[in-house]
Design a protein around this motif. Structure first.
Motif, mmCIF file in Angstrom:
data_model
loop_
_atom_site.group_PDB
_atom_site.id
_atom_site.type_symbol
_atom_site.label_atom_id
_atom_site.label_comp_id
_atom_site.label_asym_id
_atom_site.label_seq_id
_atom_site.Cartn_x
_atom_site.Cartn_y
_atom_site.Cartn_z
ATOM 1 N N SER A 42 -17.208 17.284 6.037
ATOM 2 C CA SER A 42 -16.968 18.717 6.195
ATOM 3 C C SER A 42 -16.849 19.112 7.662
ATOM 4 C CB SER A 42 -18.090 19.506 5.518
ATOM 5 O OG SER A 42 -17.930 20.889 5.714
ATOM 6 N N VAL A 43 -17.751 18.617 8.489
ATOM 7 C CA VAL A 43 -17.725 18.964 9.910
ATOM 8 C C VAL A 43 -16.472 18.406 10.571
ATOM 9 C CG1 VAL A 43 -18.880 18.603 12.128
ATOM 10 C CG2 VAL A 43 -20.208 19.183 10.100
ATOM 11 N N ILE A 44 -16.089 17.173 10.220
ATOM 12 C CA ILE A 44 -14.903 16.570 10.824
ATOM 13 C C ILE A 44 -13.649 17.341 10.433
ATOM 14 C CG2 ILE A 44 -13.438 14.514 10.811
ATOM 15 C CD1 ILE A 44 -15.950 12.835 10.626
ATOM 16 N N VAL A 45 -13.527 17.713 9.170
ATOM 17 C CA VAL A 45 -12.360 18.480 8.732
ATOM 18 C C VAL A 45 -12.300 19.817 9.451
ATOM 19 C CG1 VAL A 45 -11.332 19.684 6.766
ATOM 20 C CG2 VAL A 45 -12.187 17.347 6.485
ATOM 21 N N SER A 46 -13.436 20.502 9.585
ATOM 22 C CA SER A 46 -13.469 21.795 10.275
ATOM 23 C C SER A 46 -13.079 21.647 11.745
ATOM 24 C CB SER A 46 -14.866 22.411 10.154
ATOM 25 O OG SER A 46 -15.206 22.644 8.807
ATOM 26 N N SER A 47 -13.573 20.599 12.383
ATOM 27 C CA SER A 47 -13.258 20.376 13.801
ATOM 28 C C SER A 47 -11.772 20.092 13.992
ATOM 29 C CB SER A 47 -14.088 19.213 14.349
ATOM 30 O OG SER A 47 -15.470 19.499 14.282
ATOM 31 N N ARG A 48 -11.194 19.293 13.122
ATOM 32 C CA ARG A 48 -9.779 18.956 13.254
ATOM 33 C C ARG A 48 -8.893 20.153 12.946
ATOM 34 N NH1 ARG A 48 -9.023 13.452 13.747
ATOM 35 N NH2 ARG A 48 -6.868 13.558 13.037
ATOM 36 N N ARG A 49 -9.332 21.041 12.073
ATOM 37 C CA ARG A 49 -8.561 22.257 11.814
ATOM 38 C C ARG A 49 -8.546 23.181 13.021
ATOM 39 N NH1 ARG A 49 -10.418 23.949 5.621
ATOM 40 N NH2 ARG A 49 -9.193 22.318 4.532
ATOM 41 N N ARG A 50 -9.619 23.128 13.815
ATOM 42 C CA ARG A 50 -9.672 23.935 15.040
ATOM 43 C C ARG A 50 -8.943 23.273 16.198
ATOM 44 N NH1 ARG A 50 -15.190 24.354 13.507
ATOM 45 N NH2 ARG A 50 -15.749 22.906 15.184
ATOM 46 N N GLY A 51 -8.320 22.128 15.966
ATOM 47 C CA GLY A 51 -7.568 21.450 17.004
ATOM 48 C C GLY A 51 -8.378 20.480 17.827
ATOM 49 N N GLN A 52 -9.647 20.270 17.495
ATOM 50 C CA GLN A 52 -10.511 19.347 18.234
ATOM 51 C C GLN A 52 -10.448 17.988 17.548
ATOM 52 O OE1 GLN A 52 -14.327 21.241 18.207
ATOM 53 N NE2 GLN A 52 -13.636 23.007 19.407
ATOM 54 N N ARG A 53 -9.490 17.177 17.989
ATOM 55 C CA ARG A 53 -9.233 15.909 17.316
ATOM 56 C C ARG A 53 -9.520 14.732 18.237
ATOM 57 N NH1 ARG A 53 -3.766 16.756 13.664
ATOM 58 N NH2 ARG A 53 -4.398 18.732 12.713
ATOM 59 N N SER A 54 -10.042 13.661 17.638
ATOM 60 C CA SER A 54 -10.279 12.430 18.374
ATOM 61 C C SER A 54 -10.183 11.262 17.415
ATOM 62 C CB SER A 54 -11.658 12.449 19.049
ATOM 63 O OG SER A 54 -12.689 12.369 18.082
ATOM 64 N N ALA A 55 -10.002 10.075 17.978
ATOM 65 C CA ALA A 55 -9.912 8.878 17.148
ATOM 66 C C ALA A 55 -11.216 8.612 16.412
ATOM 67 C CB ALA A 55 -9.542 7.676 18.022
ATOM 68 N N VAL A 56 -12.338 8.890 17.074
ATOM 69 C CA VAL A 56 -13.636 8.641 16.458
ATOM 70 C C VAL A 56 -13.801 9.479 15.194
ATOM 71 C CG1 VAL A 56 -16.124 8.827 16.782
ATOM 72 C CG2 VAL A 56 -14.697 7.985 18.632
ATOM 73 N N LEU A 58 -11.527 10.395 13.137
ATOM 74 C CA LEU A 58 -10.732 9.799 12.064
ATOM 75 C C LEU A 58 -11.448 8.606 11.445
ATOM 76 C CD1 LEU A 58 -8.002 10.373 10.759
ATOM 77 C CD2 LEU A 58 -6.991 8.685 12.309
ATOM 78 N N PHE A 59 -12.052 7.773 12.288
ATOM 79 C CA PHE A 59 -12.815 6.630 11.777
ATOM 80 C C PHE A 59 -13.997 7.095 10.928
ATOM 81 C CE2 PHE A 59 -10.843 4.307 15.391
ATOM 82 C CZ PHE A 59 -10.317 3.249 14.669
ATOM 83 N N LEU A 60 -14.731 8.059 11.443
ATOM 84 C CA LEU A 60 -15.915 8.526 10.737
ATOM 85 C C LEU A 60 -15.558 9.219 9.430
ATOM 86 C CD1 LEU A 60 -18.091 9.934 13.669
ATOM 87 C CD2 LEU A 60 -18.167 7.686 12.592
ATOM 88 N N PHE A 61 -14.408 9.883 9.402
ATOM 89 C CA PHE A 61 -13.987 10.548 8.172
ATOM 90 C C PHE A 61 -13.711 9.529 7.074
ATOM 91 C CE2 PHE A 61 -10.604 12.235 5.411
ATOM 92 C CZ PHE A 61 -11.251 13.356 4.922
ATOM 93 N N HIS A 62 -13.004 8.468 7.395
ATOM 94 C CA HIS A 62 -12.713 7.445 6.391
ATOM 95 C C HIS A 62 -13.967 6.676 6.001
ATOM 96 C CE1 HIS A 62 -8.263 7.403 5.949
ATOM 97 N NE2 HIS A 62 -8.325 8.053 7.095
ATOM 98 N N LEU A 63 -14.861 6.480 6.948
ATOM 99 C CA LEU A 63 -16.136 5.836 6.619
ATOM 100 C C LEU A 63 -16.936 6.705 5.662
ATOM 101 C CD1 LEU A 63 -18.069 3.468 7.126
ATOM 102 C CD2 LEU A 63 -18.996 4.753 9.054
ATOM 103 N N ALA A 64 -16.915 8.009 5.885
ATOM 104 C CA ALA A 64 -17.609 8.933 4.983
ATOM 105 C C ALA A 64 -16.982 8.919 3.597
ATOM 106 C CB ALA A 64 -17.593 10.346 5.565
ATOM 107 N N ILE A 65 -15.644 8.845 3.524
ATOM 108 C CA ILE A 65 -14.968 8.774 2.225
ATOM 109 C C ILE A 65 -15.372 7.509 1.481
ATOM 110 C CG2 ILE A 65 -12.727 8.548 1.096
ATOM 111 C CD1 ILE A 65 -13.345 11.354 2.123
ATOM 112 N N SER A 66 -15.409 6.387 2.203
ATOM 113 C CA SER A 66 -15.819 5.133 1.581
ATOM 114 C C SER A 66 -17.253 5.213 1.064
ATOM 115 C CB SER A 66 -15.695 3.991 2.588
ATOM 116 O OG SER A 66 -16.164 2.779 2.052
ATOM 117 N N ASP A 67 -18.137 5.789 1.854
ATOM 118 C CA ASP A 67 -19.529 5.913 1.422
ATOM 119 C C ASP A 67 -19.679 6.911 0.283
ATOM 120 O OD1 ASP A 67 -20.396 4.045 3.254
ATOM 121 O OD2 ASP A 67 -20.747 5.517 4.824
ATOM 122 N N LEU A 68 -18.841 7.938 0.260
ATOM 123 C CA LEU A 68 -18.868 8.869 -0.864
ATOM 124 C C LEU A 68 -18.437 8.180 -2.161
ATOM 125 C CD1 LEU A 68 -17.442 12.146 0.731
ATOM 126 C CD2 LEU A 68 -19.748 11.789 -0.163
#
Length: 376
Positions: A42-56, A58-68
């Motif tokens: 949730s936090v990563i999606v909100s941050s990326r919607r505000r334009g605050q994007r980084s490679a880290v 993206l990695f953490l988002f997919h890791l969270a999806i895998s763990d979910l």
């Protein structure tokens, strides 16, 4: 579908104490992992919607999806396979068994592979930053490779897994068997998974994070000898070094402790202590559940380890709670300027976020591009 020999097996039921214990323990892992990884996503999606994007991110988002997937799919499948034994082999049960076993292995495998590609990205970003711009080291390429590799090595599961007729007492049941360890092909495949599904990843993580820690340590010592930075800057680098060292040690130890027991037992021990298919295997269920616990650890290691991400998450949770209370009490008063009284975290985090962006070389013009953050 296959018929087993005349061996009499012990099976569990939903009426036994084993089911209650498994439901409580695995259910707790599922709920805690679901909560932690949902916050991360949730936090990563909100941050990326505000334009605050980084490679880290993206990695953490997919890791969270895998763990979910582990928390939402794999844990319920584990309970279903080990405590549900139909007396009739229904149509399509064999195909459902193959899919269930594959998914049961896919999510943990993809999680391990994503941890590995994260270590690769961290190594090139911090140790060899000039080479980090190569096409094959782009975050999306590494993430895609991690998912494909994690899913590819378990494709033979569709061949090995199937429903099998087993006898327990005076009754006959159908059991969704896993990879057989009593055949040459099955045993070789289990050894293959031990090496290419666990061993290589573990060695890669240890080696790369060790080099990351060594690089950070060396830079801090060189800067201290040359005296090119102030005392405050040197202390800041020292804190970063300690945080990175603590993080990599935690990652390696947690990864090893969570998955090593399951890999060692299923790959080397189980075939000599229990006859296959061995449905009611307490050791296998416990070690597999312990491996699933790694999905609970990951949000705390990779997300909350970063002070900046931790502040953002606390700010998000605080603002959402206050916003909910404000809507229930008085929507008008919330819109007239009560933000200073409701959550002080908002006033603390925003300057920190701006300072953090400047330290990573991210200006306002580049906020909408994918950046390579040097911190985890």
């Amino acid at each position: 579908m296959t018929d087993s020999n005349s061996t009499v097996y012990e099976v569990w039921s939903t009426n036994g104490s084993e089911f209650i214990v498994a439901l409580i323990l695995l259910g707790s892992i599922s709920l805690v992992g679901l909560f932690g990884n949902s916050i991360v996503a949730s936090v990563i999606v909100s941050s990326r919607r505000r334009g605050q994007r980084s490679a880290v991110q993206l990695f953490l988002f997919h890791l969270a999806i895998s763990d979910l997937l582990v928390c939402i799919v794999c844990i319920p499948l584990t309970i279903w396979i080990n405590f549900y034994y139909p007396k009739q082999d229904k149509r399509g049960a064999g195909a459902a068994c193959k899919i269930a076993r594959y998914i049961q292995f896919l999510a943990p495998s993809s999680s391990i592979c994503l941890l590995t590609v994260i270590s690769i990205d961290r190594y090139y970003s911090l140790v060899r930053p000039l080479q980090a711009m190569k096409a094959w080291l782009r975050p999306k390429v590494l993430i895609t490779a991690g998912w494909i590799y994690g899913g590819g090595i378990f494709l033979p599961t569709f061949y090995f897994a199937d429903t099998e007729n087993i006898q327990s007492g005076d009754e006959t049941f159908w059991y969704c068997r896993t990879i057989p360890n009593n055949t040459t092909a099955g045993f070789i495949y289990l050894l293959f998974l031990s090496v290419f599904g666990f061993g290589i990843q573990l060695i890669t993580i240890i080696v790369l994070y060790s080099r990351v820690g060594k690089a950070v340590w060396s830079r801090e010592r060189k800067i201290s000898r040359t005296g090119t930075l102030s005392t405050a800057a040197t202390e800041s680098l020292d804190k970063t070094r300690k945080r990175v060292t603590k993080m990599l040690l935690t990652v390696v130890i947690c990864f090893l402790l969570c998955w090593a027991p399951f890999v060692i037992y299923t790959g080397f021990i189980e075939r000599s202590v229990a006859p296959f298919p061995n449905p009611a295997d307490t050791v296998r269920v416990i070690t597999y559940g312990f491996g699933q616990f790694n999905s609970v650890c990951n949000p705390f290691i990779y997300f909350f380890n970063s002070p900046n991400f931790r502040r953002v998450s606390l700010r998000k949770v605080c603002l959402e709670v206050i916003d909910t209370i404000g809507q229930d009490d008085n929507r008008a008063s919330r819109s007239t300027g009560s933000s200073d009284e409701t959550c002080q975290t908002d006033t603390v985090v925003r300057p920190t976020e701006e300072k953090s962006s400047q330290q990573n070389g991210i200006d306002n013009h580049a906020r909408h591009n994918e950046t390579r953050d040097t911190r985890l």
